[in-house]
Design a protein around this motif. Sequence first.
Motif, PDB file in Angstrom:
ATOM      1  N   ARG A 125     127.797  -3.440  40.511  1.00 11.58           N
ATOM      2  CA  ARG A 125     127.451  -3.357  41.881  1.00 11.58           C
ATOM      3  C   ARG A 125     127.237  -5.033  42.351  1.00 11.58           C
ATOM      4  N   GLY A 126     128.377  -5.270  42.962  1.00 10.23           N
ATOM      5  CA  GLY A 126     128.451  -6.593  43.438  1.00 10.23           C
ATOM      6  C   GLY A 126     128.450  -7.471  43.130  1.00 10.23           C
ATOM      7  N   TYR A 127     127.868  -7.336  41.731  1.00  7.09           N
ATOM      8  CA  TYR A 127     127.962  -8.763  40.495  1.00  7.09           C
ATOM      9  C   TYR A 127     129.248  -8.875  39.929  1.00  7.09           C
ATOM     10  N   GLU A 128     129.474 -10.321  39.171  1.00  4.34           N
ATOM     11  CA  GLU A 128     130.223 -10.060  38.338  1.00  4.34           C
ATOM     12  C   GLU A 128     128.745 -10.698  37.060  1.00  4.34           C
ATOM     13  N   ALA A 129     129.533 -10.010  35.670  1.00  2.56           N
ATOM     14  CA  ALA A 129     128.447 -10.079  34.453  1.00  2.56           C
ATOM     15  C   ALA A 129     129.183 -10.614  33.705  1.00  2.56           C
ATOM     16  N   ASN A 130     128.683 -12.212  33.191  1.00  3.19           N
ATOM     17  CA  ASN A 130     130.098 -12.585  32.520  1.00  3.19           C
ATOM     18  C   ASN A 130     129.729 -12.951  30.421  1.00  3.19           C
ATOM     19  N   CYS A 131     130.549 -11.439  29.945  1.00  2.00           N
ATOM     20  CA  CYS A 131     129.472 -11.176  28.738  1.00  2.00           C
ATOM     21  C   CYS A 131     130.199 -11.855  27.267  1.00  2.00           C
TER      22      CYS A 131
ATOM     23  N   GLN B 125     125.416 -12.908  25.195  1.00  4.47           N
ATOM     24  CA  GLN B 125     124.167 -13.381  26.776  1.00  4.47           C
ATOM     25  C   GLN B 125     125.280 -12.496  27.398  1.00  4.47           C
ATOM     26  N   VAL B 126     124.290 -12.804  28.773  1.00  2.95           N
ATOM     27  CA  VAL B 126     125.067 -12.223  29.858  1.00  2.95           C
ATOM     28  C   VAL B 126     124.251 -13.186  31.304  1.00  2.95           C
TER      29      VAL B 126
ATOM     30  N   LYS C 102     126.076  -3.679  27.642  1.00  2.94           N
ATOM     31  CA  LYS C 102     125.053  -2.558  28.480  1.00  2.94           C
ATOM     32  C   LYS C 102     123.781  -3.376  29.161  1.00  2.94           C
ATOM     33  N   PHE C 103     123.356  -4.656  28.444  1.00  6.93           N
ATOM     34  CA  PHE C 103     122.414  -4.732  29.004  1.00  6.93           C
ATOM     35  C   PHE C 103     122.678  -4.839  31.130  1.00  6.93           C
ATOM     36  N   ALA C 104     124.049  -5.759  30.604  1.00  3.50           N
ATOM     37  CA  ALA C 104     124.481  -5.538  31.675  1.00  3.50           C
ATOM     38  C   ALA C 104     124.134  -4.467  33.027  1.00  3.50           C
ATOM     39  N   GLU C 105     124.200  -3.711  33.115  1.00  5.98           N
ATOM     40  CA  GLU C 105     124.059  -2.584  32.819  1.00  5.98           C
ATOM     41  C   GLU C 105     122.895  -2.347  33.831  1.00  5.98           C
ATOM     42  N   ASP C 106     122.171  -2.153  32.702  1.00  2.00           N
ATOM     43  CA  ASP C 106     120.975  -1.384  32.488  1.00  2.00           C
ATOM     44  C   ASP C 106     120.512  -2.216  33.993  1.00  2.00           C
ATOM     45  N   TRP C 107     120.346  -3.946  33.422  1.00  3.30           N
ATOM     46  CA  TRP C 107     119.330  -4.716  34.117  1.00  3.30           C
ATOM     47  C   TRP C 107     119.800  -5.000  35.587  1.00  3.30           C
ATOM     48  N   LEU C 108     121.175  -4.429  36.249  1.00  2.00           N
ATOM     49  CA  LEU C 108     121.988  -3.943  37.385  1.00  2.00           C
ATOM     50  C   LEU C 108     121.252  -3.096  37.637  1.00  2.00           C
ATOM     51  N   ALA C 109     121.250  -1.897  37.516  1.00  2.00           N
ATOM     52  CA  ALA C 109     120.687  -0.475  37.698  1.00  2.00           C
ATOM     53  C   ALA C 109     118.861  -0.580  38.080  1.00  2.00           C
ATOM     54  N   ARG C 110     117.984  -1.438  37.107  1.00  2.00           N
ATOM     55  CA  ARG C 110     117.603  -1.631  37.580  1.00  2.00           C
ATOM     56  C   ARG C 110     116.799  -3.137  39.398  1.00  2.00           C
ATOM     57  N   LYS C 111     118.184  -3.815  38.611  1.00  2.00           N
ATOM     58  CA  LYS C 111     117.281  -4.773  39.639  1.00  2.00           C
ATOM     59  C   LYS C 111     118.580  -5.178  41.132  1.00  2.00           C
ATOM     60  N   ALA C 112     119.822  -4.670  41.039  1.00  2.73           N
ATOM     61  CA  ALA C 112     120.608  -4.779  42.079  1.00  2.73           C
ATOM     62  C   ALA C 112     120.307  -3.810  43.022  1.00  2.73           C
TER      63      ALA C 112
END
Length: 69
Positions: free
Chosen positions: A8-14, A27-28, A59-69
């Motif tokens: 979603r336009g973000y780099e998620a470094n996990c 961590q992300v 998975k945390f990153a996908e859920d966070w971005l679904a709510r925030k981005a």
Amino acid sequence: MKAVFILRGYEANCEPRVTEQGKFAAQVVFTKVGFHPEASYRTLGDFDTEDAAITHAKKFAEDWLARKA
């Protein structure tokens, strides 16, 4: 296992960090592509394998971005 994802336009470094107990802490760090880091979550749980930590952080990153981005 790949630890950096574009979502979603973000780099998620996990990339996990190794704990003193020899486990892998999930961590992300979120960075809007082309910008500075925006949000970091460094305490997402400890896992026995690096792959498990990355999977959980992604998975945390996908859920966070679904709510925030």
